[in-house]
Design a protein around this motif. Structure first.
Motif, PDB file in Angstrom:
ATOM      1  N   LEU A  58       0.841  -1.199   0.000  1.00 42.23           N
ATOM      2  CA  LEU A  58       0.000   0.000   0.000  1.00 42.23           C
ATOM      3  C   LEU A  58       0.879   1.252   0.000  1.00 42.23           C
ATOM      4  O   LEU A  58       0.657   2.183  -0.777  1.00 42.23           O
ATOM      5  CB  LEU A  58      -0.931  -0.052   1.225  1.00 42.23           C
ATOM      6  N   ALA A  59       1.908   1.259   0.847  1.00 41.10           N
ATOM      7  CA  ALA A  59       2.793   2.428   0.946  1.00 41.10           C
ATOM      8  C   ALA A  59       3.476   2.719  -0.397  1.00 41.10           C
ATOM      9  O   ALA A  59       3.683   3.877  -0.765  1.00 41.10           O
ATOM     10  CB  ALA A  59       3.840   2.200   2.034  1.00 41.10           C
ATOM     11  N   ARG A  60       3.793   1.674  -1.133  1.00 43.86           N
ATOM     12  CA  ARG A  60       4.476   1.855  -2.418  1.00 43.86           C
ATOM     13  C   ARG A  60       3.554   2.454  -3.473  1.00 43.86           C
ATOM     14  O   ARG A  60       4.014   2.897  -4.520  1.00 43.86           O
ATOM     15  CB  ARG A  60       5.033   0.509  -2.908  1.00 43.86           C
ATOM     16  N   HIS A  61       2.253   2.438  -3.195  1.00 42.71           N
ATOM     17  CA  HIS A  61       1.290   3.045  -4.125  1.00 42.71           C
ATOM     18  C   HIS A  61       0.782   4.380  -3.605  1.00 42.71           C
ATOM     19  O   HIS A  61      -0.170   4.927  -4.149  1.00 42.71           O
ATOM     20  CB  HIS A  61       0.085   2.110  -4.310  1.00 42.71           C
ATOM     21  N   CYS A  62       1.373   4.864  -2.521  1.00 36.14           N
ATOM     22  CA  CYS A  62       0.803   6.001  -1.809  1.00 36.14           C
ATOM     23  C   CYS A  62       1.685   7.237  -1.983  1.00 36.14           C
ATOM     24  O   CYS A  62       2.790   7.296  -1.447  1.00 36.14           O
ATOM     25  CB  CYS A  62       0.697   5.610  -0.328  1.00 36.14           C
ATOM     26  N   PRO A  63       1.228   8.256  -2.718  1.00 36.80           N
ATOM     27  CA  PRO A  63       2.079   9.416  -2.980  1.00 36.80           C
ATOM     28  C   PRO A  63       2.123  10.424  -1.821  1.00 36.80           C
ATOM     29  O   PRO A  63       2.988  11.296  -1.813  1.00 36.80           O
ATOM     30  CB  PRO A  63       1.428  10.047  -4.223  1.00 36.80           C
ATOM     31  N   ASP A  64       1.224  10.294  -0.855  1.00 43.26           N
ATOM     32  CA  ASP A  64       1.095  11.285   0.215  1.00 43.26           C
ATOM     33  C   ASP A  64       2.032  10.934   1.397  1.00 43.26           C
ATOM     34  O   ASP A  64       1.863   9.910   2.052  1.00 43.26           O
ATOM     35  CB  ASP A  64      -0.380  11.281   0.666  1.00 43.26           C
ATOM     36  N   THR A  65       3.013  11.824   1.659  1.00 39.61           N
ATOM     37  CA  THR A  65       4.019  11.529   2.694  1.00 39.61           C
ATOM     38  C   THR A  65       3.403  11.340   4.078  1.00 39.61           C
ATOM     39  O   THR A  65       3.773  10.434   4.816  1.00 39.61           O
ATOM     40  CB  THR A  65       5.081  12.648   2.746  1.00 39.61           C
ATOM     41  N   GLU A  66       2.430  12.166   4.400  1.00 35.51           N
ATOM     42  CA  GLU A  66       1.829  12.062   5.730  1.00 35.51           C
ATOM     43  C   GLU A  66       1.116  10.716   5.919  1.00 35.51           C
ATOM     44  O   GLU A  66       1.220  10.087   6.979  1.00 35.51           O
ATOM     45  CB  GLU A  66       0.809  13.196   5.909  1.00 35.51           C
ATOM     46  N   LEU A  67       0.435  10.308   4.860  1.00 31.31           N
ATOM     47  CA  LEU A  67      -0.237   9.004   4.905  1.00 31.31           C
ATOM     48  C   LEU A  67       0.783   7.878   5.038  1.00 31.31           C
ATOM     49  O   LEU A  67       0.600   6.925   5.802  1.00 31.31           O
ATOM     50  CB  LEU A  67      -1.025   8.791   3.618  1.00 31.31           C
ATOM     51  N   LYS A  68       1.844   8.005   4.269  1.00 34.62           N
ATOM     52  CA  LYS A  68       2.912   6.991   4.337  1.00 34.62           C
ATOM     53  C   LYS A  68       3.502   6.922   5.743  1.00 34.62           C
ATOM     54  O   LYS A  68       3.862   5.843   6.224  1.00 34.62           O
ATOM     55  CB  LYS A  68       4.031   7.329   3.350  1.00 34.62           C
ATOM     56  N   GLN A  69       3.588   8.062   6.409  1.00 32.42           N
ATOM     57  CA  GLN A  69       4.125   8.070   7.774  1.00 32.42           C
ATOM     58  C   GLN A  69       3.177   7.367   8.738  1.00 32.42           C
ATOM     59  O   GLN A  69       3.612   6.604   9.606  1.00 32.42           O
ATOM     60  CB  GLN A  69       4.387   9.522   8.224  1.00 32.42           C
ATOM     61  N   GLN A  70       1.887   7.574   8.554  1.00 30.50           N
ATOM     62  CA  GLN A  70       0.932   6.874   9.427  1.00 30.50           C
ATOM     63  C   GLN A  70       0.992   5.361   9.185  1.00 30.50           C
ATOM     64  O   GLN A  70       0.991   4.567  10.124  1.00 30.50           O
ATOM     65  CB  GLN A  70      -0.495   7.379   9.197  1.00 30.50           C
ATOM     66  N   LEU A  71       1.070   4.978   7.909  1.00 33.91           N
ATOM     67  CA  LEU A  71       1.189   3.541   7.597  1.00 33.91           C
ATOM     68  C   LEU A  71       2.451   2.965   8.241  1.00 33.91           C
ATOM     69  O   LEU A  71       2.433   1.862   8.786  1.00 33.91           O
ATOM     70  CB  LEU A  71       1.232   3.322   6.084  1.00 33.91           C
ATOM     71  N   ALA A  72       3.540   3.722   8.195  1.00 35.57           N
ATOM     72  CA  ALA A  72       4.806   3.244   8.764  1.00 35.57           C
ATOM     73  C   ALA A  72       4.695   3.042  10.271  1.00 35.57           C
ATOM     74  O   ALA A  72       5.232   2.074  10.820  1.00 35.57           O
ATOM     75  CB  ALA A  72       5.929   4.223   8.433  1.00 35.57           C
ATOM     76  N   ARG A  73       3.978   3.941  10.934  1.00 32.43           N
ATOM     77  CA  ARG A  73       3.825   3.817  12.397  1.00 32.43           C
ATOM     78  C   ARG A  73       3.055   2.553  12.757  1.00 32.43           C
ATOM     79  O   ARG A  73       3.454   1.804  13.644  1.00 32.43           O
ATOM     80  CB  ARG A  73       3.069   5.029  12.960  1.00 32.43           C
ATOM     81  N   VAL A  74       1.937   2.332  12.097  1.00 34.99           N
ATOM     82  CA  VAL A  74       1.133   1.128  12.399  1.00 34.99           C
ATOM     83  C   VAL A  74       1.922  -0.122  12.003  1.00 34.99           C
ATOM     84  O   VAL A  74       1.945  -1.111  12.739  1.00 34.99           O
ATOM     85  CB  VAL A  74      -0.238   1.170  11.680  1.00 34.99           C
ATOM     86  N   ARG A  75       2.587  -0.047  10.859  1.00 30.84           N
ATOM     87  CA  ARG A  75       3.315  -1.223  10.358  1.00 30.84           C
ATOM     88  C   ARG A  75       4.441  -1.635  11.301  1.00 30.84           C
ATOM     89  O   ARG A  75       4.723  -2.816  11.465  1.00 30.84           O
ATOM     90  CB  ARG A  75       3.859  -0.947   8.960  1.00 30.84           C
ATOM     91  N   TYR A  76       5.079  -0.652  11.947  1.00 32.46           N
ATOM     92  CA  TYR A  76       6.139  -1.000  12.890  1.00 32.46           C
ATOM     93  C   TYR A  76       5.570  -1.826  14.049  1.00 32.46           C
ATOM     94  O   TYR A  76       6.189  -2.785  14.518  1.00 32.46           O
ATOM     95  CB  TYR A  76       6.819   0.277  13.423  1.00 32.46           C
ATOM     96  N   ILE A  77       4.358  -1.471  14.467  1.00 37.43           N
ATOM     97  CA  ILE A  77       3.693  -2.242  15.529  1.00 37.43           C
ATOM     98  C   ILE A  77       3.339  -3.641  15.028  1.00 37.43           C
ATOM     99  O   ILE A  77       3.513  -4.638  15.742  1.00 37.43           O
ATOM    100  CB  ILE A  77       2.426  -1.504  16.040  1.00 37.43           C
ATOM    101  N   GLU A  78       2.857  -3.740  13.782  1.00 36.87           N
ATOM    102  CA  GLU A  78       2.570  -5.069  13.211  1.00 36.87           C
ATOM    103  C   GLU A  78       3.846  -5.914  13.206  1.00 36.87           C
ATOM    104  O   GLU A  78       3.828  -7.108  13.500  1.00 36.87           O
ATOM    105  CB  GLU A  78       2.048  -4.976  11.761  1.00 36.87           C
ATOM    106  N   ALA A  79       4.969  -5.259  12.879  1.00 33.53           N
ATOM    107  CA  ALA A  79       6.247  -5.987  12.834  1.00 33.53           C
ATOM    108  C   ALA A  79       6.637  -6.456  14.237  1.00 33.53           C
ATOM    109  O   ALA A  79       7.165  -7.559  14.407  1.00 33.53           O
ATOM    110  CB  ALA A  79       7.337  -5.093  12.235  1.00 33.53           C
ATOM    111  N   GLN A  80       6.359  -5.632  15.243  1.00 28.65           N
ATOM    112  CA  GLN A  80       6.632  -6.076  16.622  1.00 28.65           C
ATOM    113  C   GLN A  80       5.708  -7.231  17.012  1.00 28.65           C
ATOM    114  O   GLN A  80       6.126  -8.182  17.669  1.00 28.65           O
ATOM    115  CB  GLN A  80       6.448  -4.913  17.598  1.00 28.65           C
TER     116      GLN A  80
END
Ligand SMILES: [Fe+2]
Ligand SMILES: [Fe+2]
Ligand SMILES: [Fe+2]
Ligand SMILES: [Fe+2]
Length: 400
Positions: A58-80
């Motif tokens: 999803l992040a690779r299809h997402c041009p909006d930096t702020e959205l990508k940052q939110q995805l990254a935050r949740v994804r880090y928790i998924e990785a944990q």
């Protein structure tokens, strides 16, 4: 006891990060753990791996930096979460023992889903697939006896039978025939979306696992069997992923992923026998409720729709690991000779199937056949675990 994850409060995202000490979970006891606890761990690992990989795509299809940052935050928790879950497995098991446990998951999870699935076309897809993973379990169990001199009942206990299903060499179909028709996102029951996502994720993790561990054995027959079954798992991922309606928007897919995580953690919290593991399911459920809330907001904002329109009004009955012996025997008796043609099923070998078989066999026996011959030679008989009597198909009964 109704539970609507959209109405429940979870742990705020900025309180979800765990330090090293908190991530360092105590693994389950390798000698006394319930085999189905291990099955739940393997399932949730597959779900979290999918959560991480889906979010990356999803992040690779997402041009909006702020959205990508939110995805990254949740994804880090998924990785944990993935780390906490998969690290519940004790380090003692060999690759082959873990493999046998993966196939036990494929058998009892897919059989349960098949039993509960309301849509007959989707149900057929699970019934078709489960007979193949059931056969993989039998092939790996024979490899295990041959190279590690142990019996698969040490792993599966008496919960899952080990005997031939649809023979593995017949799983190699033309890739075209592995694509199914998708459900319709507007008319399908919400539970059907969850089933498809769960089985797709479990099969994908199995595929990834064999891709990585297959070459860890030195014995040529082991290396070859992992290649062969690894390629069948590629077929299974194609089969199950094509059930999901590709017309779902990225936000709808994200919503379904988070909802499914809530559903499965809730299910396993309700059915877990190990109190320490149950605590992890409960903690992760409370994290997922917040992921779901965030996904629901993105869905409202970008799709302009209400999440209640696409999700179930309350959680369906919990996904349960339990023996499915009678159900699988019935499928063996009625569907063992099925193959696929286009997006449907047939009972005879058609031209495209024969062509693929010829091309991949190269005039030799498949590794999945040779492993049985070799184990018969070495152990005096092949390995089976038939707790409910003789094999339902006469030609597949034990040769003496
Ligand atoms: Fe998660
Ligand atoms: Fe399998
Ligand atoms: Fe599979
Ligand atoms: Fe999540």
């Amino acid at each position: 006891m109704t539970f609507n994850p959209l109405r429940e409060r979870g742990i705020p995202l900025d309180k979800q990060l765990r330090n090293w000490r908190e991530l360092n979970v105590t693994p389950t006891d390798p000698d006394h753990a319930d085999p189905y606890t291990r099955c739940r761990i393997i399932t949730m690992n597959g779900i979290e791996v999918e959560a991480v990989m889906f979010s990356h795509h999803l992040a690779r299809h997402c041009p909006d930096t702020e959205l990508k940052q939110q995805l990254a935050r949740v994804r880090y928790i998924e990785a944990q979460q993935q780390k906490a879950v998969n690290w519940l497995l004790p380090g003692l098991a060999s690759v082959l023992e873990t493999t046998i446990a993966y196939e036990q998951v494929a058998v009892d999870l897919t059989a349960w889903v098949a039993r509960m699935e309301p849509d007959p076309y989707l149900q057929q897809a699970y019934q078709f697939g489960v007979l193949e993973d059931f056969d993989h379990l039998y092939r790996y169990a024979n490899l295990y006896e041959m190279i590690e001199h142990r019996k698969a009942e040490k792993i599966v206990d008496q919960l899952t039978e080990v005997m031939p299903g649809r023979p593995t060499y017949l799983h190699h179909r033309d890739p075209v025939d592995n694509v199914r028709e998708p459900y319709d996102r507007n008319s399908t029951a919400p539970i059907s979306k969850l089933h498809a996502l769960t089985i797709m994720s479990a099969e994908q993790q199995t595929m990834n696992f064999y891709m990585n561990v297959g070459p860890m054995y030195m014995e040529p027959i082991a290396r070859q069997l992992y290649q062969e079954i690894g390629l069948v798992e590629e077929e299974h991922v194609t089969h199950y992923e094509s059930l999901v309606d590709p017309g779902e928007s990225w936000w709808e897919m994200l919503l379904n992923h988070e909802y499914n995580e809530c559903y499965l953690y809730h299910s396993f919290m309700e059915t877990e026998s190990d109190p320490k593991v149950k605590n992890i399911w409960e903690l992760h459920l409370n994290m997922e409720l917040e992921h779901l809330r965030l996904a629901a907001e993105l869905f409202k904002k970008h799709d302009g729709r209400d999440p209640e329109q696409v999700l179930a009004p309350e959680l369906p009955a919990p996904v349960t690991f339990e023996p499915n012996k009678g159900y699988i025997r019935e499928l063996i008796a009625t569907q063992i000779d099925y193959t696929t043609l286009g997006t449907g099923y047939v009972q005879e070998a058609h031209e495209r199937f024969e062509k693929m078989q010829e091309a991949i066999m190269g005039g030799e026996k498949a590794p999945s056949e040779r492993i049985i011959d070799e184990n018969r030679e070495r152990s005096g008989r092949e390995y089976r675990l038939q707790t409910e009597g003789e094999h339902p198909v006469h030609s597949l009964q034990m040769q003496r």
